[in-house]
Write a protein that holds these residues in place. Structure first.
Motif, PDB file in Angstrom:
ATOM      1  N   LEU A   1       0.851  -1.189   0.000  1.00  0.00           N
ATOM      2  CA  LEU A   1       0.000   0.000   0.000  1.00  0.00           C
ATOM      3  C   LEU A   1       0.886   1.238   0.000  1.00  0.00           C
ATOM      4  O   LEU A   1       1.818   1.346   0.804  1.00  0.00           O
ATOM      5  N   VAL A   2       0.598   2.137  -0.936  1.00  0.00           N
ATOM      6  CA  VAL A   2       1.307   3.411  -0.982  1.00  0.00           C
ATOM      7  C   VAL A   2       0.273   4.528  -0.875  1.00  0.00           C
ATOM      8  O   VAL A   2      -0.668   4.574  -1.660  1.00  0.00           O
ATOM      9  N   ALA A   3       0.440   5.382   0.113  1.00  0.00           N
ATOM     10  CA  ALA A   3      -0.464   6.533   0.233  1.00  0.00           C
ATOM     11  C   ALA A   3       0.348   7.809   0.102  1.00  0.00           C
ATOM     12  O   ALA A   3       1.357   7.986   0.776  1.00  0.00           O
ATOM     13  N   VAL A   4      -0.104   8.664  -0.811  1.00  0.00           N
ATOM     14  CA  VAL A   4       0.592   9.907  -1.102  1.00  0.00           C
ATOM     15  C   VAL A   4      -0.197  11.060  -0.501  1.00  0.00           C
ATOM     16  O   VAL A   4      -1.405  11.159  -0.730  1.00  0.00           O
ATOM     17  N   PHE A   5       0.453  11.899   0.267  1.00  0.00           N
ATOM     18  CA  PHE A   5      -0.210  13.058   0.865  1.00  0.00           C
ATOM     19  C   PHE A   5       0.363  14.348   0.308  1.00  0.00           C
ATOM     20  O   PHE A   5       1.527  14.674   0.524  1.00  0.00           O
ATOM     21  N   GLU A   6      -0.481  15.053  -0.432  1.00  0.00           N
ATOM     22  CA  GLU A   6      -0.136  16.390  -0.887  1.00  0.00           C
ATOM     23  C   GLU A   6      -1.250  17.305  -0.397  1.00  0.00           C
ATOM     24  O   GLU A   6      -2.324  16.847  -0.012  1.00  0.00           O
ATOM     25  N   GLY A   7      -1.025  18.603  -0.452  1.00  0.00           N
ATOM     26  CA  GLY A   7      -2.085  19.508  -0.026  1.00  0.00           C
ATOM     27  C   GLY A   7      -1.554  20.901   0.209  1.00  0.00           C
ATOM     28  O   GLY A   7      -0.338  21.122   0.188  1.00  0.00           O
TER      29      GLY A   7
ATOM     30  N   PHE B   1       3.789   8.633   1.951  1.00  0.00           N
ATOM     31  CA  PHE B   1       4.685   9.686   1.509  1.00  0.00           C
ATOM     32  C   PHE B   1       4.105  11.037   1.914  1.00  0.00           C
ATOM     33  O   PHE B   1       3.010  11.406   1.490  1.00  0.00           O
ATOM     34  N   ASP B   2       4.855  11.757   2.720  1.00  0.00           N
ATOM     35  CA  ASP B   2       4.454  13.095   3.134  1.00  0.00           C
ATOM     36  C   ASP B   2       5.097  14.057   2.134  1.00  0.00           C
ATOM     37  O   ASP B   2       6.259  14.407   2.269  1.00  0.00           O
ATOM     38  N   ARG B   3       4.340  14.472   1.167  1.00  0.00           N
ATOM     39  CA  ARG B   3       4.795  15.036  -0.089  1.00  0.00           C
ATOM     40  C   ARG B   3       5.479  13.911  -0.883  1.00  0.00           C
ATOM     41  O   ARG B   3       5.837  12.887  -0.317  1.00  0.00           O
ATOM     42  N   SER B   4       5.644  14.147  -2.200  1.00  0.00           N
ATOM     43  CA  SER B   4       5.951  12.999  -3.048  1.00  0.00           C
ATOM     44  C   SER B   4       6.577  13.428  -4.357  1.00  0.00           C
ATOM     45  O   SER B   4       7.030  14.565  -4.505  1.00  0.00           O
ATOM     46  N   TRP B   5       6.552  12.496  -5.311  1.00  0.00           N
ATOM     47  CA  TRP B   5       7.026  12.775  -6.671  1.00  0.00           C
ATOM     48  C   TRP B   5       6.205  13.878  -7.348  1.00  0.00           C
ATOM     49  O   TRP B   5       6.635  14.407  -8.364  1.00  0.00           O
ATOM     50  N   TYR B   6       5.067  14.219  -6.794  1.00  0.00           N
ATOM     51  CA  TYR B   6       4.271  15.282  -7.404  1.00  0.00           C
ATOM     52  C   TYR B   6       4.856  16.668  -7.168  1.00  0.00           C
ATOM     53  O   TYR B   6       4.402  17.647  -7.743  1.00  0.00           O
TER      54      TYR B   6
ATOM     55  N   LYS C   1      -3.892   8.489  -3.515  1.00  0.00           N
ATOM     56  CA  LYS C   1      -3.284   9.824  -3.556  1.00  0.00           C
ATOM     57  C   LYS C   1      -4.270  10.871  -3.043  1.00  0.00           C
ATOM     58  O   LYS C   1      -5.400  10.931  -3.515  1.00  0.00           O
ATOM     59  N   PHE C   2      -3.809  11.660  -2.104  1.00  0.00           N
ATOM     60  CA  PHE C   2      -4.689  12.658  -1.493  1.00  0.00           C
ATOM     61  C   PHE C   2      -4.210  14.076  -1.744  1.00  0.00           C
ATOM     62  O   PHE C   2      -3.032  14.385  -1.542  1.00  0.00           O
ATOM     63  N   TRP C   3      -5.133  14.920  -2.150  1.00  0.00           N
ATOM     64  CA  TRP C   3      -4.888  16.352  -2.114  1.00  0.00           C
ATOM     65  C   TRP C   3      -5.764  16.941  -1.013  1.00  0.00           C
ATOM     66  O   TRP C   3      -6.990  16.885  -1.093  1.00  0.00           O
ATOM     67  N   LEU C   4      -5.137  17.466   0.029  1.00  0.00           N
ATOM     68  CA  LEU C   4      -5.889  18.065   1.133  1.00  0.00           C
ATOM     69  C   LEU C   4      -6.081  19.548   0.836  1.00  0.00           C
ATOM     70  O   LEU C   4      -5.110  20.312   0.775  1.00  0.00           O
ATOM     71  N   ALA C   5      -7.334  19.918   0.646  1.00  0.00           N
ATOM     72  CA  ALA C   5      -7.635  21.289   0.222  1.00  0.00           C
ATOM     73  C   ALA C   5      -8.268  22.090   1.357  1.00  0.00           C
ATOM     74  O   ALA C   5      -9.192  21.621   2.015  1.00  0.00           O
ATOM     75  N   ILE C   6      -7.748  23.294   1.576  1.00  0.00           N
ATOM     76  CA  ILE C   6      -8.399  24.236   2.489  1.00  0.00           C
ATOM     77  C   ILE C   6      -8.552  25.562   1.748  1.00  0.00           C
ATOM     78  O   ILE C   6      -7.954  25.749   0.678  1.00  0.00           O
ATOM     79  N   ASP C   7      -9.344  26.464   2.307  1.00  0.00           N
ATOM     80  CA  ASP C   7      -9.444  27.757   1.639  1.00  0.00           C
ATOM     81  C   ASP C   7      -8.441  28.730   2.251  1.00  0.00           C
ATOM     82  O   ASP C   7      -7.800  28.447   3.267  1.00  0.00           O
ATOM     83  N   LYS C   8      -8.322  29.883   1.600  1.00  0.00           N
ATOM     84  CA  LYS C   8      -7.252  30.807   1.954  1.00  0.00           C
ATOM     85  C   LYS C   8      -7.387  31.341   3.384  1.00  0.00           C
ATOM     86  O   LYS C   8      -6.388  31.515   4.090  1.00  0.00           O
ATOM     87  N   ASP C   9      -8.631  31.564   3.780  1.00  0.00           N
ATOM     88  CA  ASP C   9      -8.839  32.096   5.133  1.00  0.00           C
ATOM     89  C   ASP C   9      -8.427  31.075   6.194  1.00  0.00           C
ATOM     90  O   ASP C   9      -7.777  31.399   7.187  1.00  0.00           O
ATOM     91  N   THR C  10      -8.848  29.846   5.961  1.00  0.00           N
ATOM     92  CA  THR C  10      -8.493  28.794   6.918  1.00  0.00           C
ATOM     93  C   THR C  10      -6.976  28.676   7.034  1.00  0.00           C
ATOM     94  O   THR C  10      -6.429  28.505   8.119  1.00  0.00           O
TER      95      THR C  10
END
Lengths: 496, 496
Positions: free
Chosen positions: A299-305, A361-366, A406-415
């Motif tokens: 299992l490979v989990a990629v965390f970007e955001g 992977f906390d950040r990755s090849w992306y 693969k995860f992209w964790l999205a927040i808004d600018k204010d948060t």
């Protein structure tokens, strides 16, 4: 394809000896220059008919040049560490760093050819292997590698004569392994499939050189000169030529941020909902990783955001239900010196989990198509080709049974602003926030463009992106865990 | 030794919860500081009674701290790549770099204990293993590592109670592996040998901490606080304390150059003698490496010598009779970034040949007591301890069956000058001679002292130095090859 390598080329001794002196000096010179420049590696692939002088030629190259700067690799039986990972891993781990020469015996071509000749695979699988080799070599070249592919050839008649000579020479008859004899029986097949492979993998950036092997002097000079000219040409170029894509320049499509913009960031979980759902998902993950079927997977989990979107927290919550021996976390920082001397993906390949392992992977090849693109650390031609290189890479993982999430964790600018300020206030979180984070924030739109393109181009049916609405940490963490569980379950189901 | 860990220490919930908050923040803080300083690695060894909370505590540490900066390693079945190398190799390859924390389950202590409890080894072998662990840890500490050794303990009564609880809990009964139950049967042995091991390996620089495991809160706080205090103390020291040897300072003995001076550098071979002897020795080497008995061995040849003494040439001549797939040459240059983040010997361990392989080192770990000593790149305390560290290291190789051959190629000062000048005149050799070489030449006497000491202190019965009279290249090359052959033959003979 092999006709001109069956005519019986010969070189007389006098010519040979005269040429060799200058050739050796020039090769040594080029080799030291290669080392000094340390701009690109050289990979020499040795293939062809047994008995056509493959081993002898490599030995000679080691005599002519400085063997301390040449690594000779033969890929015989894979080790169990290699068997537990995608087939490409064993080649990646042996790639020479910039400035060095590697000679690969028993490389990807030998493996596909022997498999086909033995009937272990059919034409369709051979074509897939050919295609994969081609992509791999193109990537290596794009990353700067200089590749020489030599096919040592003998006609059937020449091979028979050669085998007879060997047999009658007590000093050398030990060289006749069973393979050699077998080779004689399967010569026709080997040549037929060999032609198919050569035809389809001879490219401008990595052409095949067919070398007639019957005359030692001819064969040696041919290889030596080919190497020398190739090396000299590459050394002279201040920059390795970049293959510019013949395509319209990539412009952000009008709606490439559609997916991001359409996220409902208000989604949230109450404390109670969180507790219930988290407990359920944690138990699921623990069971799924203990499941017998996981033995055939990894299992490979990629965390970007976005910065401060909660990657670290999400990762920690995934580990909550697990024994620390069950997972590895790879935080991606700037590449080290050894990593910079290798193709871009090398530093990720080295961390690929073996079967039954789980790596996050906390950040990755992306990073290639995110920070490196936005901060202009990488030329457009290079990050543009990364999309397909990454898709190829992930396909190799998935083909082996690795589940890629693969995860992209999205927040808004204010948060984000609010979290930055919170972090600055808490002592043990102060390490998490730097001036750079504030600077990145100014490039919010550029990052959003890059994320949009990334998702468009690399969210594939085999390794899709999951966008995580992360304004609410509880919601985000549960969704991450659930997505991993669903992916594992789906993979087990496909096992039939 | 375990008495005070059987009294039933407990901590009440309120105290625990209050303390934990501060402890977690402080641990995180220390962890990030460790990362920022990147001055030393932290190694945590987890041992003790099954069921005493080893796994749970490690899980907790990962929750309390940032798991992205912790690597958890469990050394279960060695892979075939590990089995083909000395037992220490698998630990070396998993050592954390400076700034990181590694937690080692199933480490050297578990291995020796299980082996003794199972009766696979006797007391004498256990003592050898203890001694070897002690040396290894001292080296790690001298190289800066901070080591914590935890022994999780339960009395026999406590263990029985624990096993019963687990058994009756359907959620956790899966944790009861056979090992656990077996553990119960062999509890007495395990504790008896455990005491012996702890007593003999608890040292000022790496003490054992025995943690009573029955109360989760007590156990967790104990480990957490121990770690925190140790970490904080180490982070505060600007320099890791150097262990200064309590011994007379090393002075060059009056005749430490006696061996070097007594070499008869006029020895030479005619071209004909050379040809005859070289052919013979080349054939011998080829046969010896193809010999079935080599499968139980590996060969390491170390080449050191005066600048321009002909190391490169000697190495090339050794390879003359061999297929390039049979050997690897490791040229030693300045350590890379990843290598600098590890103990000194790490960068040599990573190149150790597997069984049936032959590796030549062009310069080696002896740089520590040669160039690093003379050029004052390393403090005296550090190169002084290197002599015994190197002897330990080579003993580990030899114990595994690796044949270690070490050459010092000696020339006189005039010969060196002549060769320097020749090299400057030949185009493809110009890379071989730099200003540094001329500068080193000014320190001829200091190097000679260092060589004398090196030979005195590291020419052991298991891995002796061979001094090579190298004014005459032909003589030198034949002697090198013959020495390798003799060493291999001697090793085969000892196999009985």
């Amino acid at each position: 394809m092999f006709e001109s390598a069956e005519v019986g080329h010969r070189i007389d001794k006098a010519t040979y000896e005269k040429e060799v002196i200058a050739l050796r000096e020039a090769l040594l010179d080029a080799q030291y220059e290669l080392k000094q420049q340390a701009r690109f590696p050289v990979i020499i692939l040795i293939n062809g008919i047994e008995g056509a002088g493959k081993g002898e030629t490599v030995k000679l190259l080691n005599e002519w040049m400085d063997p301390r700067l040449i690594q000779v690799e033969s890929f015989l039986m894979p080790s169990d560490e290699e068997l537990a990972r995608p087939a490409q891993w064993r080649f990646w781990r042996r790639l020479p760093p910039k400035g060095r020469i590697a000679i690969f015996f028993g490389n990807w071509y030998s493996q596909m050819l022997y498999a086909r000749v033995n009937g272990d695979i059919k034409d369709s699988r051979l074509d897939i292997a050919i295609d994969s080799a081609e992509r791999f070599e193109r990537m290596l070249c794009d990353e700067g590698a200089l590749i020489f592919k030599f096919w040592f050839h003998l006609s059937k008649r020449q091979l028979k004569a050669r085998l007879k000579t060997l047999e009658s020479d007590p000093q050398r008859s030990w060289q006749l392994s069973q393979v050699d004899w077998l080779q004689n029986q399967v010569y026709d097949k080997f040549v037929r499939y060999g032609e198919r492979v050569l035809r389809r993998t001879s490219r401008d950036y990595a052409p095949w050189y067919v070398v007639e092997g019957v005359d030692e002097r001819y064969r040696s000079l041919t290889v030596g000169r080919t190497l020398l000219e190739g090396l000299q040409a590459a050394l002279k170029l201040q920059e390795r030529p970049r293959r510019h894509p013949h395509a319209a320049p990539l412009v952000a499509s009008l709606d490439n941020r559609g997916l991001l913009d359409s996220l409902d960031l208000t989604q949230a979980l109450s404390r109670d909902q969180y507790k219930t759902q988290m407990t359920r998902e944690e138990a699921r993950l623990a069971m799924l990783l203990r499941d017998k079927r996981f033995r055939q997977h990894a299992l490979v989990a990629v965390f970007e955001g976005n910065d401060a979107a909660g990657k670290g927290g999400a990762i920690r919550r995934v580990t909550g239900a697990l024994d620390p021996r069950q997972y590895h976390i790879v935080p991606i920082a700037a590449p080290t010196e050894e990593e910079r001397a290798q193709p871009y993906l090398w530093r990720f390949w080295r961390h690929m989990p073996a079967r039954r392992q789980f790596t996050m992977f906390d950040r990755s090849w992306y990073g290639r198509v995110l920070v490196e693109r936005v901060e202009e650390l990488t030329a457009p031609a290079d990050w543009l080709r990364a999309y397909s290189e990454i898709n190829d890479f992930e396909e190799q993982l998935v083909d082996f049974g690795i589940v890629v999430v693969k995860f992209w964790l999205a927040i808004d600018k204010d948060t984000q602003e609010q979290r930055f300020k919170e972090r600055e206030a808490i002592p043990f979180k102060r390490y998490k926030i730097t001036d750079e984070d504030w600077r990145n924030r100014d490039k919010w739109d550029q990052y959003a463009d890059a994320v949009g393109d990334m998702v468009d181009r690399t969210s594939t049916e085999i390794a899709p992106w999951t966008l995580i609405e992360a304004n609410d940490k509880r919601f985000a963490r549960v969704k991450v865990l659930r997505t991993i569980n669903d992916a594992l379950e789906a993979a087990y189901k496909k096992d039939k």
